[in-house]
Enzyme design. Structure first.
Site, PDB file in Angstrom:
ATOM      1  N   GLU A  78       0.870  -1.183   0.000  1.00 36.95           N
ATOM      2  CA  GLU A  78       0.000   0.000   0.000  1.00 36.95           C
ATOM      3  C   GLU A  78       0.901   1.226   0.000  1.00 36.95           C
ATOM      4  OE1 GLU A  78      -2.999   0.156   3.085  1.00 36.95           O
ATOM      5  OE2 GLU A  78      -2.788   2.334   3.278  1.00 36.95           O
TER       6      GLU A  78
ATOM      7  N   GLU B 213      -1.809  11.556   4.059  1.00 37.68           N
ATOM      8  CA  GLU B 213      -2.782  11.355   5.126  1.00 37.68           C
ATOM      9  C   GLU B 213      -2.579  12.468   6.147  1.00 37.68           C
ATOM     10  OE1 GLU B 213      -3.732   6.917   6.182  1.00 37.68           O
ATOM     11  OE2 GLU B 213      -1.562   7.132   5.947  1.00 37.68           O
TER      12      GLU B 213
END
Length: 293
Positions: free
Chosen positions: A153, A158
Site C-alpha cells: 500500500e 494522510e
C-alpha cells in the site's frame, strides 16, 4: 541578449513548466475535475460501511452530499447522516448490511486505470477536526503477493485531526502530513510500515501539491515540490528475501477518500471524535500521473 538575461528567461520558463513535465516526466493520465459531475470513465464510487478495515465510522455513499464536482474542484464531504451499506465489502456484494451514523465520499480508479512506477500528484485542500482523516493513496490492482499487507500500500497523503491538541507539534496543534508504505515483513504476512511526516506548509488558500515519485529503487514523498521522505527497496524487503522491488513492482490504482473516526485518529490527539468537525470537506483541484519513457 546578455548572459544574465538568457539565464533569467531560462529560469522563468523552467518554473512555469508543471512539475510533471520537468526532469523527463511525461503526463500519462489526469483529471482536472472540469465540468459538473465525476468522470465515471476514470473513477468508480465506493458505497459501503466497511470502515476501511480500521473501524472508521463513516459509510461511503454515492450522492451529491458526499461526492460532487463543481467549479473545477472535486469535493468529498463527511456528514452526520444515517447511511446503510455492506458491512464487509471485501466478502462480495451479497453479505450482511450495516447502518452507520455518518456518510462520506470515496472514489477510486480500480478497473479503469493503474500504473507501474511514476510520479503521482494531487493538488488538494484537506479539512481538520478531531476524527477527520483525509487520504490520497494507492493499492495494488491485483493482489499478486496475497492479501493486505503482502501486496503493499502506498499512502501519498494522510492527515488526522488537523488543528487538534498535539504536544509534539509546532504551536501545540496537530499540523503534520504523513507519507507511508505498508507491506509484509515476512512470509507469514506480518505487517510492517515505513512512515514519515512533515509540518503542513503555510499556504494562503490551504491548497498544497502532494506527490510521490515511485521507481524500482525507491518511493519518495513531496509537499509543494519539497522532498520530505524516502524509502528504498531495501527498507521493504521481507526477512526471507534479498533486497528487491517486490511488492512494489506491480500496477497500483489510485484512491481518494475522506474518513471519519477509526483506530488511528480516535487514539490520537484529543482522542475519540468531535462531531463539531462536521461537515468536513476535502477539495481536490487536480490529480496527475506522469511517467518517464
Amino acid at each position: 541578449m546578455t548572459f544574465k538575461t538568457i539565464a533569467a528567461v531560462a529560469a522563468l520558463v523552467l518554473t512555469s513548466v508543471p512539475a510533471h513535465a520537468q526532469d523527463g516526466w511525461r503526463l500519462v493520465w489526469s483529471d482536472e475535475f472540469d465540468g459538473d459531475r465525476l468522470d465515471e470513465t476514470k473513477w468508480t464510487y465506493a458505497a459501503d460501511c466497511g470502515g476501511g478495515g480500521n473501524d472508521e465510522r463513516q459509510c461511503y455513499a454515492v450522492d451529491p452530499e458526499t461526492v460532487s464536482v463543481k467549479d473545477g474542484v472535486l469535493r468529498l464531504t463527511a456528514i452526520k447522516r444515517k447511511t446503510r451499506g455492506l458491512a464487509n465489502p471485501w466478502a462480495g456484494p451479497t453479505g450482511p448490511m450495516k447502518t452507520g451514523d455518518y456518510a462520506s465520499g470515496k472514489i477510486l480508479t480500480q478497473g479503469k486505470a493503474s500504473w507501474l512506477y511514476g510520479r503521482v500528484e494531487a493538488r488538494a485542500r484537506v479539512p481538520g477536526g478531531q476524527g477527520v482523516w483525509p487520504a490520497i493513496w494507492m493499492m495494488p490492482e491485483l493482489s499478486t503477493y496475497g492479501g493486505w499487507p503482502k501486496s503493499g500500500e502506498i499512502d501519498i497523503l494522510e492527515t488526522v485531526n488537523l488543528g487538534a491538541p498535539c504536544d509534539g507539534c509546532e504551536g501545540g496543534r496537530e499540523n503534520r502530513v504523513f507519507g507511508t508504505i505498508h507491506f509484509a515483513g515476512d512470509a507469514a504476512g506480518t505487517h510492517r510500515q515505513v512512515s514519515n511526516s512533515t509540518p503542513m506548509p503555510v499556504s494562503s488558500d490551504g491548497f498544497h501539491v502532494y506527490a510521490v515519485e515511485w521507481t524500482p529503487e525507491a518511493i519518495t514523498w513531496f509537499v509543494d515540490g519539497r522532498r520530505y521522505a524516502r524509502a528504498e527497496a531495501a527498507d521493504w524487503k521481507r526477512d526471507d528475501q534479498v533486497a528487491g522491488p517486490a511488492p512494489f513492482d506491480q500496477p497500483f490504482h489510485l484512491i481518494l477518500n475522506l474518513a471519519f473516526g477509526g483506530r488511528w485518529p480516535e487514539g490520537a490527539n484529543a482522542k475519540g471524535i468531535d462531531e463539531a468537525a462536521l461537515p468536513a470537506t476535502m477539495e481536490v483541484d487536480w490529480v496527475r500521473v506522469s511517467q518517464r519513457p
